[in-house]
Motif scaffolding. Sequence first.
Motif, PDB file in Angstrom:
ATOM      1  N   ARG A   1       0.818  -1.265   0.045  1.00  0.00           N
ATOM      2  CA  ARG A   1      -0.236  -0.158  -0.037  1.00  0.00           C
ATOM      3  C   ARG A   1       0.580   1.021   0.133  1.00  0.00           C
ATOM      4  O   ARG A   1       0.644   2.070  -0.277  1.00  0.00           O
ATOM      5  N   ARG A   2       1.761   1.164   0.562  1.00  0.00           N
ATOM      6  CA  ARG A   2       2.951   2.741   0.366  1.00  0.00           C
ATOM      7  C   ARG A   2       3.516   2.837  -0.623  1.00  0.00           C
ATOM      8  O   ARG A   2       3.449   3.917  -0.928  1.00  0.00           O
TER       9      ARG A   2
ATOM     10  N   GLY B   1       3.201   0.608  -3.940  1.00  0.00           N
ATOM     11  CA  GLY B   1       1.969  -0.012  -4.912  1.00  0.00           C
ATOM     12  C   GLY B   1       2.978  -1.126  -5.548  1.00  0.00           C
ATOM     13  O   GLY B   1       1.857  -1.740  -6.339  1.00  0.00           O
TER      14      GLY B   1
ATOM     15  N   ALA C   1      -3.362  -2.472  -8.425  1.00  0.00           N
ATOM     16  CA  ALA C   1      -4.067  -0.955  -8.037  1.00  0.00           C
ATOM     17  C   ALA C   1      -4.797  -1.369  -7.350  1.00  0.00           C
ATOM     18  O   ALA C   1      -5.281  -0.680  -5.777  1.00  0.00           O
ATOM     19  N   GLY C   2      -6.267  -2.368  -7.527  1.00  0.00           N
ATOM     20  CA  GLY C   2      -7.537  -2.545  -7.314  1.00  0.00           C
ATOM     21  C   GLY C   2      -7.036  -3.436  -5.515  1.00  0.00           C
ATOM     22  O   GLY C   2      -7.363  -2.787  -4.304  1.00  0.00           O
TER      23      GLY C   2
ATOM     24  N   VAL D   1      -3.684  -2.705  -3.672  1.00  0.00           N
ATOM     25  CA  VAL D   1      -3.189  -2.017  -3.456  1.00  0.00           C
ATOM     26  C   VAL D   1      -4.231  -1.073  -2.196  1.00  0.00           C
ATOM     27  O   VAL D   1      -3.756  -0.586  -1.409  1.00  0.00           O
ATOM     28  N   ARG D   2      -5.471  -0.524  -3.171  1.00  0.00           N
ATOM     29  CA  ARG D   2      -6.606   0.219  -2.473  1.00  0.00           C
ATOM     30  C   ARG D   2      -7.696  -0.065  -1.852  1.00  0.00           C
ATOM     31  O   ARG D   2      -7.891   1.076  -1.158  1.00  0.00           O
ATOM     32  N   ASN D   3      -7.435  -1.390  -1.786  1.00  0.00           N
ATOM     33  CA  ASN D   3      -9.060  -2.298  -1.142  1.00  0.00           C
ATOM     34  C   ASN D   3      -9.930  -1.717  -1.638  1.00  0.00           C
ATOM     35  O   ASN D   3     -10.903  -1.428  -1.028  1.00  0.00           O
ATOM     36  N   THR D   4     -10.076  -1.231  -3.424  1.00  0.00           N
ATOM     37  CA  THR D   4     -11.480  -1.148  -3.530  1.00  0.00           C
ATOM     38  C   THR D   4     -12.454  -2.038  -3.944  1.00  0.00           C
ATOM     39  O   THR D   4     -11.962  -3.255  -3.353  1.00  0.00           O
TER      40      THR D   4
ATOM     41  N   PRO E   1     -10.945  -8.120  -4.029  1.00  0.00           N
ATOM     42  CA  PRO E   1     -10.136  -8.306  -2.805  1.00  0.00           C
ATOM     43  C   PRO E   1     -10.163  -8.280  -2.031  1.00  0.00           C
ATOM     44  O   PRO E   1     -10.935  -8.942  -1.047  1.00  0.00           O
TER      45      PRO E   1
ATOM     46  N   THR F   1      -8.224  -8.588   2.339  1.00  0.00           N
ATOM     47  CA  THR F   1      -6.998  -7.649   3.124  1.00  0.00           C
ATOM     48  C   THR F   1      -5.956  -8.472   3.471  1.00  0.00           C
ATOM     49  O   THR F   1      -6.021 -10.371   4.155  1.00  0.00           O
TER      50      THR F   1
ATOM     51  N   GLY G   1      -2.668  -5.248   0.746  1.00  0.00           N
ATOM     52  CA  GLY G   1      -4.037  -5.868   0.238  1.00  0.00           C
ATOM     53  C   GLY G   1      -3.455  -6.178  -1.194  1.00  0.00           C
ATOM     54  O   GLY G   1      -2.979  -6.636  -1.882  1.00  0.00           O
TER      55      GLY G   1
END
Length: 248
Positions: free
Chosen positions: A48-49, A51, A81-82, A84-87, A126, A128, A135
Motif C-alpha cells: 500500500r505504500r 504500489g 492497483a485494486g 493496494v487500494r482495497n477497492t 480484493p 486484506t 492488500g
Amino acid sequence: MSDHSLRMLLDASDRFASLSTPEQKWDMAQTVARDFGAVAVNIGAGSRRTGDLLWMRSNMSRTWLSDYVDQAFMTLDPFVAGAVRNTDPVLLNAGRLRRSEAASNKAFEMDHQLSEAGYPLCYGVPFTGTIRGAGGMVVFGFDREAARSFTEERASQMRLVAAVIAANVGPPEDVTAPGVVDIPTGRLTRREREVLALLADGHGNDGIADRLGVSEATVQKHLRSARQRLNVLSREQAVVRAVSMGLI
C-alpha cells in the motif's frame, strides 16, 4: 446463489480444511476455480505504500506470465492497483481497448495480450493481505465462452469463492514452488540476479548454464533482459550496477 452452488462452496471449504501443506492448498484453489467456471486463478498482494506487487501465484499460461514479468505489466495492472487500494471488485473485459483510448502503449499491449492469451474476461476480488501494509486480490480468468455468460450472479459466486481461496492460500514459502511468479525485485527477477551473481564470480555463459540447468541461449536472454532493466549497454556494466544497487 443456487443450492447447488452453495453446496459446492461448502464442500470446497471442507476440502481445504482437510489439507495441511501450501502446495495442497494451491492445487485445491485451482480445482475450486475450475469448478466455478474459471480457466485460471491468481492470488497476490501489493504494498500500500509503494504500489509494488509483492508476491503472486498463478496458473495462467507460461507465455502470458513471461510477458507479464518481462514487460513489467504489474506496474499498470488494474488488479494490483485494486489490491493496494482495497477497492471494490475489478472486472476487466480484455481485448476491447482502443489504442487511442489507452493511457499508454504498454496499457494497450497488456489489455490485448491478456485477451490473446485466452483470458478475455478477468474478475478480481480484493482481500486484506496477510503481510502488514499490503492488500491482496484473487483474480479469476475466464475464456470467451464463459465471458459471454458472465452475470452478476456469477460475480456474486466468485466473490465467495475468492474469500475461501484467500483464507487458505498465503504468501509462498518456497519461491520455486509451482505457480509462484518470479516478480522483479529491485527491477531484476530472481533468475536475472542469479545469472549476474554467477557472472560476477567469473563464470562464462556455459558455466552459468551448467550451474542453473538451463541452455546458454536462456542465459543470454536473462543477461539481455537484465541490461535493459538496469539501462546499461554491457554485461560488465550490468554487474557493476547490480552490485552498487545491492541486488547481488
